[in-house]
Write an enzyme that holds these catalytic residues in place. Sequence first.
Site, short mmCIF file in Angstrom:
data_model
loop_
_atom_site.label_atom_id
_atom_site.label_comp_id
_atom_site.label_asym_id
_atom_site.label_seq_id
_atom_site.Cartn_x
_atom_site.Cartn_y
_atom_site.Cartn_z
N ASP A 101 0.86 -1.18 0.00
CA ASP A 101 0.00 0.00 0.00
C ASP A 101 0.91 1.24 0.00
O ASP A 101 1.44 1.60 -1.04
CB ASP A 101 -0.89 -0.11 1.25
CG ASP A 101 -1.96 0.93 1.34
OD1 ASP A 101 -2.51 1.32 0.31
OD2 ASP A 101 -2.27 1.38 2.47
N ARG A 163 -11.00 -12.39 6.01
CA ARG A 163 -9.75 -12.96 5.49
C ARG A 163 -10.03 -14.23 4.69
O ARG A 163 -9.29 -14.58 3.78
CB ARG A 163 -8.81 -13.34 6.64
CG ARG A 163 -8.24 -12.16 7.40
CD ARG A 163 -7.12 -12.63 8.32
NE ARG A 163 -6.77 -11.66 9.35
CZ ARG A 163 -5.90 -10.66 9.18
NH1 ARG A 163 -5.30 -10.49 8.04
NH2 ARG A 163 -5.64 -9.83 10.16
P1 IMP Z 1 1.78 -0.27 3.96
O1 IMP Z 1 2.88 -0.16 4.95
O2 IMP Z 1 0.97 1.01 3.88
O3 IMP Z 1 2.21 -0.73 2.59
O4 IMP Z 1 0.73 -1.26 4.61
C1 IMP Z 1 0.61 -2.54 4.24
C2 IMP Z 1 -0.34 -3.25 5.18
O5 IMP Z 1 -1.54 -2.50 5.41
C3 IMP Z 1 -0.77 -4.51 4.50
O6 IMP Z 1 0.12 -5.57 4.76
C4 IMP Z 1 -2.15 -4.72 5.05
O7 IMP Z 1 -2.07 -5.42 6.27
C5 IMP Z 1 -2.68 -3.32 5.30
N1 IMP Z 1 -3.51 -2.86 4.18
C6 IMP Z 1 -3.21 -1.93 3.25
N2 IMP Z 1 -4.20 -1.76 2.37
C7 IMP Z 1 -5.18 -2.64 2.73
C8 IMP Z 1 -6.47 -2.97 2.18
O8 IMP Z 1 -6.96 -2.43 1.16
N3 IMP Z 1 -7.17 -3.92 2.83
C9 IMP Z 1 -6.70 -4.57 3.94
N4 IMP Z 1 -5.49 -4.29 4.49
C10 IMP Z 1 -4.74 -3.34 3.88
#
Ligand code: IMP
Length: 174
Positions: A101, A163
């Site tokens: 993300d 999930r």
């Molecule tokens: P990042 O550090 O922002 O890349 O966050 C990644 C983590 O956020 C992922 O491993 C997910 O656990 C959570 N996450 C990010 N986007 C989503 C989504 O659309 N649905 C569910 N979990 C998400």
Amino acid sequence: MSERIRVLLSEEEVDRRIQEIGEQISRDYEGKQVHLVCVLKGGSFFLCELAKRITVPVSLDFMSVSSYGSETKSSGVVRIVKDLDEPLKGKDVIVVEDIVDSGRTLSYLLEMLRDRGPKSLRLCTLLDKPERRVTDVRVDYTGFRIPDEFVVGYGLDYDQRYRNLPYIGVVEFD
Ligand code: IMP
Ligand code: MG
């Protein structure tokens, strides 16, 4: 407030794509053993499906991290809740994730794992939301690039639920 799930990627589409990635990894790692590192809990469904489709020798390990932040937004500060059982030294490692993300969690995690001296280190994610990226993360294998919407299923949760959905859906509120 009630929630509905709109299907974004069907079970068939997801399975077909995982098959393709499995074949790609099998070709790329021919003659080697691949060490899959699963980031719990989100990566677990993808890891199982992917591992079944890889034809070179596979070993597995699991880790669990928690990123400080709100439920839908990560801060990037990562705490190891459960560390890997095995050292990574000299191994051909692929980190298997559910989604990239902002990239904050992954860039922190990959740097930490790189310090453990794997022979190679790659990242495989089922989903990628490139629009949301704030840090540079090199993704080697991507299932699907998706728009900036909150998705669930195939390991991904909303408040620990959904999930177990065998497809990827968008949570809609009405
Ligand atoms: P990042 O550090 O922002 O890349 O966050 C990644 C983590 O956020 C992922 O491993 C997910 O656990 C959570 N996450 C990010 N986007 C989503 C989504 O659309 N649905 C569910 N979990 C998400
Ligand atoms: Mg995750």
